[in-house]
Motif scaffolding. Structure first.
Motif, PDB file in Angstrom:
ATOM      1  N   GLY A 174       1.153  23.674   4.410  1.00 35.70           N
ATOM      2  CA  GLY A 174       1.071  22.235   4.187  1.00 35.70           C
ATOM      3  C   GLY A 174       0.115  21.561   5.147  1.00 35.70           C
ATOM      4  N   ALA A 175       0.105  20.235   5.082  1.00 38.23           N
ATOM      5  CA  ALA A 175      -0.752  19.431   5.952  1.00 38.23           C
ATOM      6  C   ALA A 175      -0.167  18.033   6.066  1.00 38.23           C
ATOM      7  N   THR A 176      -0.552  17.323   7.112  1.00 38.55           N
ATOM      8  CA  THR A 176      -0.133  15.925   7.208  1.00 38.55           C
ATOM      9  C   THR A 176      -0.974  15.091   6.254  1.00 38.55           C
ATOM     10  N   ASP A 177      -0.388  13.990   5.820  1.00 37.76           N
ATOM     11  CA  ASP A 177      -1.077  13.105   4.888  1.00 37.76           C
ATOM     12  C   ASP A 177      -0.876  11.651   5.319  1.00 37.76           C
ATOM     13  N   GLY A 178      -1.099  11.411   6.612  1.00 34.18           N
ATOM     14  CA  GLY A 178      -1.030  10.047   7.117  1.00 34.18           C
ATOM     15  C   GLY A 178       0.340   9.666   7.651  1.00 34.18           C
ATOM     16  N   TRP A 179       0.449   8.394   7.985  1.00 39.01           N
ATOM     17  CA  TRP A 179       1.673   7.855   8.556  1.00 39.01           C
ATOM     18  C   TRP A 179       1.734   6.371   8.233  1.00 39.01           C
ATOM     19  N   GLY A 180       2.886   5.790   8.478  1.00 34.91           N
ATOM     20  CA  GLY A 180       3.044   4.358   8.251  1.00 34.91           C
ATOM     21  C   GLY A 180       4.381   3.880   8.774  1.00 34.91           C
ATOM     22  N   VAL A 181       4.581   2.588   8.696  1.00 34.08           N
ATOM     23  CA  VAL A 181       5.855   1.992   9.080  1.00 34.08           C
ATOM     24  C   VAL A 181       6.301   1.054   7.963  1.00 34.08           C
ATOM     25  N   MET A 182       7.596   0.969   7.811  1.00 35.29           N
ATOM     26  CA  MET A 182       8.137   0.008   6.859  1.00 35.29           C
ATOM     27  C   MET A 182       7.988  -1.366   7.497  1.00 35.29           C
ATOM     28  N   GLN A 183       7.665  -2.350   6.717  1.00 32.89           N
ATOM     29  CA  GLN A 183       7.506  -3.692   7.260  1.00 32.89           C
ATOM     30  C   GLN A 183       8.807  -4.219   7.850  1.00 32.89           C
ATOM     31  N   ASN A 218      11.332   7.446  15.779  1.00 42.52           N
ATOM     32  CA  ASN A 218      11.359   6.151  16.447  1.00 42.52           C
ATOM     33  C   ASN A 218      10.518   6.278  17.711  1.00 42.52           C
ATOM     34  N   MET A 219       9.430   5.515  17.763  1.00 40.08           N
ATOM     35  CA  MET A 219       8.492   5.612  18.880  1.00 40.08           C
ATOM     36  C   MET A 219       7.689   4.332  19.007  1.00 40.08           C
ATOM     37  N   VAL A 220       7.138   4.120  20.187  1.00 38.88           N
ATOM     38  CA  VAL A 220       6.191   3.022  20.370  1.00 38.88           C
ATOM     39  C   VAL A 220       4.882   3.488  19.725  1.00 38.88           C
ATOM     40  N   PRO A 221       4.346   2.716  18.774  1.00 39.55           N
ATOM     41  CA  PRO A 221       3.156   3.163  18.048  1.00 39.55           C
ATOM     42  C   PRO A 221       1.858   2.983  18.827  1.00 39.55           C
ATOM     43  N   GLU A 222       1.718   3.740  19.897  1.00 38.38           N
ATOM     44  CA  GLU A 222       0.483   3.731  20.680  1.00 38.38           C
ATOM     45  C   GLU A 222      -0.484   4.731  20.051  1.00 38.38           C
ATOM     46  N   TYR A 223      -1.753   4.420  20.114  1.00 34.72           N
ATOM     47  CA  TYR A 223      -2.770   5.251  19.467  1.00 34.72           C
ATOM     48  C   TYR A 223      -2.662   6.722  19.857  1.00 34.72           C
ATOM     49  N   ASP A 257      10.206   2.644  13.708  1.00 39.43           N
ATOM     50  CA  ASP A 257      10.397   3.868  12.934  1.00 39.43           C
ATOM     51  C   ASP A 257       9.072   4.189  12.253  1.00 39.43           C
ATOM     52  N   VAL A 258       8.413   5.236  12.723  1.00 39.40           N
ATOM     53  CA  VAL A 258       7.109   5.641  12.182  1.00 39.40           C
ATOM     54  C   VAL A 258       7.334   6.834  11.257  1.00 39.40           C
ATOM     55  N   ASP A 259       6.884   6.711  10.005  1.00 41.46           N
ATOM     56  CA  ASP A 259       7.009   7.780   9.017  1.00 41.46           C
ATOM     57  C   ASP A 259       5.724   8.590   8.977  1.00 41.46           C
ATOM     58  N   PHE A 260       5.854   9.895   9.227  1.00 43.01           N
ATOM     59  CA  PHE A 260       4.733  10.823   9.105  1.00 43.01           C
ATOM     60  C   PHE A 260       4.940  11.607   7.816  1.00 43.01           C
ATOM     61  N   PHE A 261       3.876  11.745   7.029  1.00 39.23           N
ATOM     62  CA  PHE A 261       3.970  12.394   5.727  1.00 39.23           C
ATOM     63  C   PHE A 261       3.337  13.780   5.780  1.00 39.23           C
ATOM     64  N   LEU A 262       4.129  14.792   5.440  1.00 37.03           N
ATOM     65  CA  LEU A 262       3.656  16.170   5.356  1.00 37.03           C
ATOM     66  C   LEU A 262       3.735  16.571   3.892  1.00 37.03           C
ATOM     67  N   VAL A 263       2.673  17.150   3.356  1.00 32.90           N
ATOM     68  CA  VAL A 263       2.657  17.517   1.941  1.00 32.90           C
ATOM     69  C   VAL A 263       2.481  19.028   1.772  1.00 32.90           C
ATOM     70  N   LEU A 278      -3.409   0.709  13.047  1.00 28.54           N
ATOM     71  CA  LEU A 278      -2.791  -0.026  14.145  1.00 28.54           C
ATOM     72  C   LEU A 278      -3.324  -1.456  14.225  1.00 28.54           C
ATOM     73  N   ALA A 279      -4.620  -1.630  14.014  1.00 28.61           N
ATOM     74  CA  ALA A 279      -5.212  -2.971  14.034  1.00 28.61           C
ATOM     75  C   ALA A 279      -4.622  -3.824  12.909  1.00 28.61           C
ATOM     76  N   ALA A 280      -4.465  -3.249  11.732  1.00 28.08           N
ATOM     77  CA  ALA A 280      -3.877  -3.983  10.600  1.00 28.08           C
ATOM     78  C   ALA A 280      -2.431  -4.362  10.897  1.00 28.08           C
ATOM     79  N   MET A 281      -1.703  -3.455  11.532  1.00 23.91           N
ATOM     80  CA  MET A 281      -0.315  -3.747  11.894  1.00 23.91           C
ATOM     81  C   MET A 281      -0.264  -4.906  12.888  1.00 23.91           C
ATOM     82  N   ALA A 282      -1.131  -4.869  13.898  1.00 23.63           N
ATOM     83  CA  ALA A 282      -1.169  -5.931  14.906  1.00 23.63           C
ATOM     84  C   ALA A 282      -1.533  -7.265  14.261  1.00 23.63           C
TER      85      ALA A 282
END
Length: 128
Positions: free
Chosen positions: A98-107, A74-79, A27-33, A12-16
């Motif tokens: 499975g398990a989650t493997d992080g998240w991210g947003v497209m620029q 689609n969400m407000v990316p609050e911690y 649009d926040v992408d959550f990755f499940l593997v 979040l700090a890097a995004m800000a």
């Protein structure tokens, strides 16, 4: 803006710092593997039947050698909202091995002109 000193806070700090407005829905992408294709497909089917508001994409991630289910919400990316959603999806994914493997947003997000084609001439048929 202050964020906790963990992976989610650092993201979040890097995004800000890069100029992304964290007060607006993104649009926040959550990755499940998943190791097994059938498990991944079962999870995708179950998630599609749920009340989760979002889009999904399932594919084999060649880099990881695992099946990856990307859940776009689609969400407000609050911690706290990110952490809560990630925990919920991790619990869900675990039911299918499975398990989650992080998240991210497209620029590039809705209304982002950074990638606009400077040579493009708008006409009456433009959809943007």
């Amino acid at each position: 803006m202050q964020f906790p000193d963990d992976d989610n806070g650092k993201m979040l700090a890097a995004m800000a710092e890069s100029g992304i407005d964290l007060s607006k829905a993104l649009d926040v992408d959550f990755f499940l593997v998943f190791e097994d294709q059938r498990d991944a497909e079962s999870a995708a089917e179950e998630l599609a039947q749920s009340e989760l508001e979002g889009e999904m994409e399932l594919h084999l991630n060649d880099e990881l050698g695992k099946w990856e289910l990307i859940v776009c919400i689609n969400m407000v990316p609050e911690y706290d909202a990110i952490v809560s959603q990630e925990l919920e999806l991790n619990t869900f994914a675990a039911e299918f091995g499975g398990a989650t493997d992080g998240w991210g947003v497209m620029q590039h997000q809705e209304g982002d002109d950074e990638f606009a084609d400077d040579e493009h001439q708008c006409s009456d048929n433009c959809q943007h």
